[in-house]
Design an enzyme around this catalytic site. Structure first.
Site, PDB file in Angstrom:
ATOM      1  N   SER A 138       0.849  -1.188   0.000  1.00  0.00           N
ATOM      2  CA  SER A 138       0.000   0.000   0.000  1.00  0.00           C
ATOM      3  C   SER A 138       0.883   1.236   0.000  1.00  0.00           C
ATOM      4  O   SER A 138       2.028   1.192   0.467  1.00  0.00           O
ATOM      5  CB  SER A 138      -0.895   0.016   1.246  1.00  0.00           C
ATOM      6  OG  SER A 138      -1.591   1.238   1.366  1.00  0.00           O
TER       7      SER A 138
ATOM      8  N   TYR B 297      -2.166   0.522  10.641  1.00  0.00           N
ATOM      9  CA  TYR B 297      -2.147   0.046   9.261  1.00  0.00           C
ATOM     10  C   TYR B 297      -0.848   0.428   8.569  1.00  0.00           C
ATOM     11  O   TYR B 297      -0.250  -0.396   7.855  1.00  0.00           O
ATOM     12  CB  TYR B 297      -3.349   0.606   8.503  1.00  0.00           C
ATOM     13  CG  TYR B 297      -3.477   0.088   7.095  1.00  0.00           C
ATOM     14  CD1 TYR B 297      -3.630  -1.278   6.850  1.00  0.00           C
ATOM     15  CD2 TYR B 297      -3.453   0.948   5.997  1.00  0.00           C
ATOM     16  CE1 TYR B 297      -3.746  -1.770   5.555  1.00  0.00           C
ATOM     17  CE2 TYR B 297      -3.586   0.472   4.710  1.00  0.00           C
ATOM     18  CZ  TYR B 297      -3.727  -0.883   4.490  1.00  0.00           C
ATOM     19  OH  TYR B 297      -3.843  -1.368   3.212  1.00  0.00           O
TER      20      TYR B 297
END
Length: 247
Positions: free
Chosen positions: A133, A146
């Site tokens: 990501s 995250y």
């Protein structure tokens, strides 16, 4: 392709994983769809002429069963299973959410990769694609758990590439920005549809799962001597994590 090449896609029950399975099947791969939700992967496998194997990447026994189902030869592993849980600041974040994110985004990738490396070696031309990501490259408020996990995904990928240098295995990270899928943000916000929708509110043409699947298929089908180390993909409307055009 001169021979049928075998691919494993984890997290294949929805979103990027399901789109990737379809894209790879179109490229001629025999795709093993791996995920926890067996009804979904069985339907997908039927649709694309692939195979379904139930797998929880955080469960070592389940991962061993996946490896047994794959057999002795594997050409492509797409470590796509992952997720974000919660958006609280560091001060009030639930440690259990952080553990869950690290478990699926880092330990899960580790366990699946370890189990399938022998089969990738045996192919003589293996490819590992880890879905990371843009969160693995920058910090932002409310995203500590995250971003920490996805930084872990990135470093795991870089380390693996160094350690496998000289072997017939290529290692890539795909790092998407804003991708609108049915479940990612909904899961992150505990089922709050309004919060999930607000992430993409006013964003013209965010990425969709098929965009990332297309990139994964492109990486996997490069000539054997070509390794795409990393591919960062954002929609045109997103210049950076904090710079998003909304209308």
């Amino acid at each position: 392709m001169d021979q049928t090449r075998i691919a494993v896609v984890t997290g294949a029950s929805s979103g990027i994983g399901a789109a990737t399975a379809r894209s790879l099947a179109h490229e001629g791969y025999d795709v093993i769809c791996a995920a926890r939700r067996t009804d979904r992967i069985e339907a997908l496998a039927t649709e694309i002429g692939g195979r379904a194997v139930a797998c929880d990447v955080t469960d070592p026994d389940s991962v061993r069963e996946l490896a047994a189902g794959v057999g002795g030869v594997l050409h492509l592993l797409v470590n796509n299973a992952g997720g974000a849980f919660g958006s609280d600041p560091v001060e009030s974040a639930e440690p259990s959410d952080w553990r869950a994110m690290y478990d699926v985004n880092v330990i899960g990738v580790l366990q699946v990769t370890q189990s399938l490396l022998p089969a990738l070696r045996e192919s003589g031309d293996g490819v590992i694609v880890n879905v990371g990501s843009t969160a693995g490259r920058i910090a932002y408020e409310g995203g500590g758990g995250y971003t920490a996990a996805k930084h872990g995904t990135q470093v795991l990928t870089e380390t693996l590439r160094l350690e496998l240098c000289g072997e017939p295995i290529r290692v890539t990270e795909i790092a998407p920005g804003m991708v609108r899928t049915d479940e990612f943000s909904l899961v992150r916000f505990g089922g709050d549809q309004d919060k999930a929708d607000s992430v993409y509110a006013g964003v013209p043409d965010p990425l969709v799962a098929e965009d990332i699947a297309d990139a994964i298929a492109w990486v996997a089908t490069r000539p054997s001597h070509v390794n795409i180390d990393e591919l960062v993909i954002r929609p045109r409307a997103q210049a950076a994590q904090h710079k998003v055009h909304r209308v």
